[in-house]
Design a protein around this motif. Structure first.
Motif, PDB file in Angstrom:
ATOM      1  N   ASN A 189       0.858  -1.189   0.000  1.00 25.71           N
ATOM      2  CA  ASN A 189       0.000   0.000   0.000  1.00 25.71           C
ATOM      3  C   ASN A 189       0.891   1.233   0.000  1.00 25.71           C
ATOM      4  N   THR A 190       0.310   2.372  -0.285  1.00 24.37           N
ATOM      5  CA  THR A 190       1.108   3.591  -0.436  1.00 24.37           C
ATOM      6  C   THR A 190       1.580   4.165   0.901  1.00 24.37           C
ATOM      7  N   ASN A 224      -6.427  -4.506  -2.161  1.00 18.87           N
ATOM      8  CA  ASN A 224      -5.816  -3.177  -2.241  1.00 18.87           C
ATOM      9  C   ASN A 224      -4.477  -3.234  -2.953  1.00 18.87           C
ATOM     10  N   SER A 227      -3.807  -1.030  -6.202  1.00 23.42           N
ATOM     11  CA  SER A 227      -2.746  -0.026  -6.132  1.00 23.42           C
ATOM     12  C   SER A 227      -1.690  -0.237  -7.215  1.00 23.42           C
ATOM     13  N   ASN A 272      -5.611   3.648  -4.640  1.00 24.00           N
ATOM     14  CA  ASN A 272      -5.292   3.329  -3.243  1.00 24.00           C
ATOM     15  C   ASN A 272      -6.473   3.735  -2.363  1.00 24.00           C
ATOM     16  N   ASN A 311       1.376   8.967   3.198  1.00 25.03           N
ATOM     17  CA  ASN A 311       1.964   8.107   2.171  1.00 25.03           C
ATOM     18  C   ASN A 311       3.483   8.146   2.247  1.00 25.03           C
ATOM     19  N   LYS A 370       3.835   2.282  -8.578  1.00 24.11           N
ATOM     20  CA  LYS A 370       2.813   1.425  -9.210  1.00 24.11           C
ATOM     21  C   LYS A 370       3.427   0.814 -10.454  1.00 24.11           C
ATOM     22  N   PHE A 403      -2.626   8.565  -7.440  1.00 27.42           N
ATOM     23  CA  PHE A 403      -2.859   8.168  -6.058  1.00 27.42           C
ATOM     24  C   PHE A 403      -3.348   9.362  -5.249  1.00 27.42           C
ATOM     25  N   ASN A 432      -3.334  10.054   2.132  1.00 29.83           N
ATOM     26  CA  ASN A 432      -3.904   9.205   3.173  1.00 29.83           C
ATOM     27  C   ASN A 432      -4.940   9.956   4.002  1.00 29.83           C
TER      28      ASN A 432
END
Length: 817
Positions: free
Chosen positions: A457-458, A535, A539, A545, A583, A588, A597, A600
């Motif tokens: 995940n980012t 996810n 992503s 994301n 993040n 990606k 993206f 968060n």
């Protein structure tokens, strides 16, 4: 004088015992050609004391010394009687003549209606009267179930089927064999009580049978049958239902005379091939228009699942002026993935008491009681009390599997078994899971598979989350689980670890206590959004994301317990320190020009600064859940709730205490929910609904992770959930004020598509539904959808409106695994 009196009493007692002695009458029942007739009812004439023959036509009945008359009855055969003078054990074989049904007195004119229709109309006219004629009854019920494989592939997923299932060289053998005896009582409208007297399962000496007399009840005087049994999503129409003439064709096969009654044998067939109806034969008496027996089949054409054919054969016996079930047999066969199987469940009823006087309070929510002594009966008991003799195959299965079961309890055997099963392989640790079982000490260790542990995940970048679950089982269905878990993000270099424990200490009261502490990376939506694997795919492959994360250090203590029947209470105390994350990578596989993206911060996609300040919170959460009309089964090691016909209510109160242990939060949240699933609507399928509401009574200080969140969805593919929206954003419409939420879904269970020739074979189920949410910042948000589903998969098309304005639409794909 006193001694003479005592001598006289003793002599009379001995004489009484001698004359009251019981003897065994046994034999085999065949037809005129010498073929065995299975499941023939054998009763002592004038009583409801009797037995049934087994599948090989063999029977055994215990009778008192003296002259008795036995009756032998089976659907399709003439009832036979045999009077015998019993003074010793007797072998009495009996041959039954096939019942001859004649049409000599029946004249059917060209284009005229078959005489069967007039008979059936009269039966329909009297249906309700016979359905309601008996207010209450009690009886002894014996149930035997047997399932066996009659063919199987050599290997399945790499495992040798013969060795795994303990089959013979042809891969045939009994998989399940069980017997039980119960005392069953019934009173209108739907009050039942059952007490299991004895139980036996082949190869499981300490287990308790799941046989239940109420599951074996079927009454063809009811309009619709077999609802909510798992056999089909829809009910099936009785051949004498009020609207049966719309579904069935009838043909009179003939009539016969039995005990002064004229019995009509009528063939029933579907008017339309794929209607949810039976096919076969019913027997109706002239003048009284009673059902005297059934021999009916359900096939795949009628929409049954997993099996090919289900046969329901029911025979009635006269009790006073009534006719009650003597025996009822469900016989089935099928083929799933090359596993060919067949089997039966048969219930035998005896010692009827019609309209008994039950004492006040006799019927309670406890519908079945099983005590510890139920499975302690020895072979002598079963030999003397079993109303249906074992076949040779069943007898050998008991001997073989019971001896294996005793051997399996030894430490030496279990150690050798574990040595083979606990072998370490790379495939287990990577693809499935690796377990170390110690059955003798009733404990196990399960290691997570690596394929589910590595993700991206980012916020964390490439990361790993790994855990091991320890489980220890105790007597009376108690257990302890302990799970340590660690997680590390290689990009943000944050390591978290926690330990969760749970002890289920009272299965009867459904009571347990848990203790958890450590730290973790958690979803900002406490319901979760999507799996780590989903996810990762979104992503890396699609530059999406969706989930947003934060870090929490926590300690939690929780407990649950049943306070009263149907009333479950929960209590939890939590303390946590919560930290916003940002993040750490935007990597990606493919860069899409029309997307990028998001941060968060779910409410500000372009702002990657911390979403909220680091804070502490201490909360107490109490909950009550109550189910109206909750019924249950009591077993020695557990209490099992049955599905209620009424809604379930849930009330929850959460209090954040400001100042204690440095807690920054200060709020009070009350939520309420009413829900019920699978409300049967007969041929039209079933409906499910959820209605929830809540309010922050005090929201002096509420940080975003403490908001009331909803089960949203931003993805095309999602796991279905009645409470889940299909188009609502995961995070944007969480609230710290008040809300009203509702979900309604109806499953037509093939009612529409079953009428389309090319689609009916797929057994698709049509669904329609709506979801609704209103809160101060999202008023009157509504989703409408329709679609189809089958087993684990579904597809639907929906439209979302925000206060009357269309805001989204499209397809959604559901997967339930």
């Amino acid at each position: 004088m006193k001694n003479i009196y005592l001598l006289l009493i003793s002599t009379l007692s001995l004489i009484n015992v001698a004359f009251a002695q019981q003897f065994e009458v046994k034999g085999k029942i065949t037809d005129a050609d010498g073929n065995s007739i299975p499941f023939v009812s054998v009763f002592i004439k004038g009583t409801t004391k009797g037995v049934s023959a087994n599948t090989d036509g063999q029977y055994v009945i215990n009778v008192d010394r003296g002259v008795v008359t036995l009756s032998f009855t089976a659907v399709g055969y003439k009832t036979a009687y045999q009077t015998i003078d019993v003074f010793n054990n007797i072998t009495l074989n009996k041959s039954l003549d096939t019942e001859h049904y004649t049409l000599n007195s029946v004249v059917i004119k060209a284009n005229g209606e078959d005489p069967a229709y007039k008979i059936v109309r009269n039966a329909i006219k009297n249906r309700k009267a016979y359905l309601e004629e008996i207010f209450a009854y009690s009886s002894d019920v014996y149930i035997k179930g047997m399932q066996k494989l009659v063919g199987a592939p050599k290997k399945f997923f790499g495992r040798d089927i013969q060795k795994t299932l303990n089959l013979d060289t042809n891969r045939n053998g009994i998989l399940y064999l069980s017997e039980s005896q119960s005392k069953f009582s019934y009173m209108k409208p739907d009050r039942i009580k059952e007490e299991m007297i004895s139980s036996k399962i082949s190869g499981s000496n300490n287990a308790f049978s799941f046989n239940k007399a109420s599951d074996m009840r079927i009454n063809f005087y009811e309009n619709l049958l077999l609802a909510n049994t798992g056999l089909s999503a829809r009910s099936f129409v009785s051949p004498i239902a009020d609207n049966a003439l719309f579904y069935y064709k009838y043909k009179l096969l003939g009539t016969s005379e039995e005990n002064g009654l004229t019995i009509n044998k009528i063939e029933v067939t579907p008017k339309r091939k794929n209607d949810p109806v039976f096919r076969g034969v019913i027997y109706i008496a002239d003048a009284t228009w009673r059902l005297m027996g059934t021999d009916l089949n359900l096939t795949k054409d009628a929409g049954v699942n997993l099996i090919d054919t289900l046969n329901i054969a029911q025979h009635f016996i006269k009790v006073d002026k009534y006719f009650m079930p003597g025996n009822l047999k469900f016989e089935f066969n099928g083929n799933v993935f090359g596993f060919k199987f067949k089997g039966y469940f048969i219930s035998f009823y005896s010692n009827y008491n019609i309209n008994p006087k039950f004492e006040k309070g006799y019927f309670t929510p406890e519908i079945l009681k099983i005590t510890k002594q139920v499975n302690k009966k020895d072979s002598t008991y079963w030999a003397n009390n079993r109303p249906i003799p074992l076949t040779d195959e069943e007898r050998k299965d008991y001997i073989k599997k019971d001896s294996i079961a005793l051997r399996k309890q030894s430490k030496a055997y279990l150690d050798s078994l574990e040595k083979a099963n606990n072998n370490f392989t790379v495939g287990k640790i990577i693809m499935t899971s690796y377990s170390i079982n110690d059955r003798y000490n009733k404990r196990s260790y399960t290691f997570d598979p690596l394929i589910k542990s590595v993700f991206y995940n980012t916020v964390e970048g490439l990361a790993i989350k790994y855990g091991v679950t320890y489980r220890k089982r105790y007597e009376n269905n108690r257990f302890l689980t302990i799970r340590p878990e660690a997680r590390y993000g290689f990009k943000n270099e944050i390591f978290t670890a926690n330990l969760s424990t749970y002890f289920y200490y009272d299965a009867i009261k459904r009571a347990g206590v848990g203790f958890n502490f450590g730290n973790e990376i958690a979803d900002l939506n406490n319901y979760g959004t999507m799996t780590l694997l989903s996810n990762t795919i979104n992503s890396l492959l699609f530059e999406r994301n969706f989930p947003k994360f934060y870090k929490r250090d926590f300690i939690n203590v929780n407990t649950q317990r049943e306070l009263a029947n149907g009333l479950q209470a929960t209590l939890a105390v939590d303390y946590s320190r919560n930290q916003a994350l940002t993040n750490s990578t935007l990597y990606k596989f493919k860069d899409f020009e029309d997307r990028e993206f998001t941060s968060n911060n779910p409410l500000s996609p372009l702002d990657d600064s911390p979403f909220f300040p680091t804070y502490q919170t201490a909360t107490v959460t109490a909950g009550l859940t109550y189910t109206f009309g909750q019924k249950y089964i009591t077993r020695p090691d557990s209490k099992i709730y049955t599905e209620s016909k009424y809604p379930r209510l849930s009330l929850r109160y959460k209090k954040a205490i400001n100042g204690i242990f440095g807690s920054d939060s200060d709020y009070d949240l009350v939520t309420f929910e009413a829900y019920q699933e699978r409300i049967g609507l007969g041929l039209f399928g079933y409906t499910s609904f959820v209605l929830g509401a809540g309010k922050f009574l005090n929201n002096n200080k509420v940080y975003y992770p403490e908001f009331k969140h909803f089960r949203g969805n931003n993805a095309k593919f999602f796991p279905p959930n009645l409470r889940k929206f299909r188009f609502l954003d995961f995070y944007q419409y969480s609230t710290n004020q008040h809300y009203l939420e509702g979900h309604l879904e109806h499953n037509f269970s093939g009612f529409i598509l079953n009428k389309i020739p090319l689609l009916r074979k797929l057994k698709l189920e049509e669904i329609v539904g709506l979801s609704y949410l209103t809160q101060p910042e999202k008023k009157n948000y509504t989703e409408y959808y329709f679609g189809i589903q089958r087993l684990l998969f579904g597809i639907s098309y929906g439209v979302a409106y925000d206060n009357g304005k269309k805001v989204n639409q499209g397809f959604r794909f559901a997967y339930d695994f």
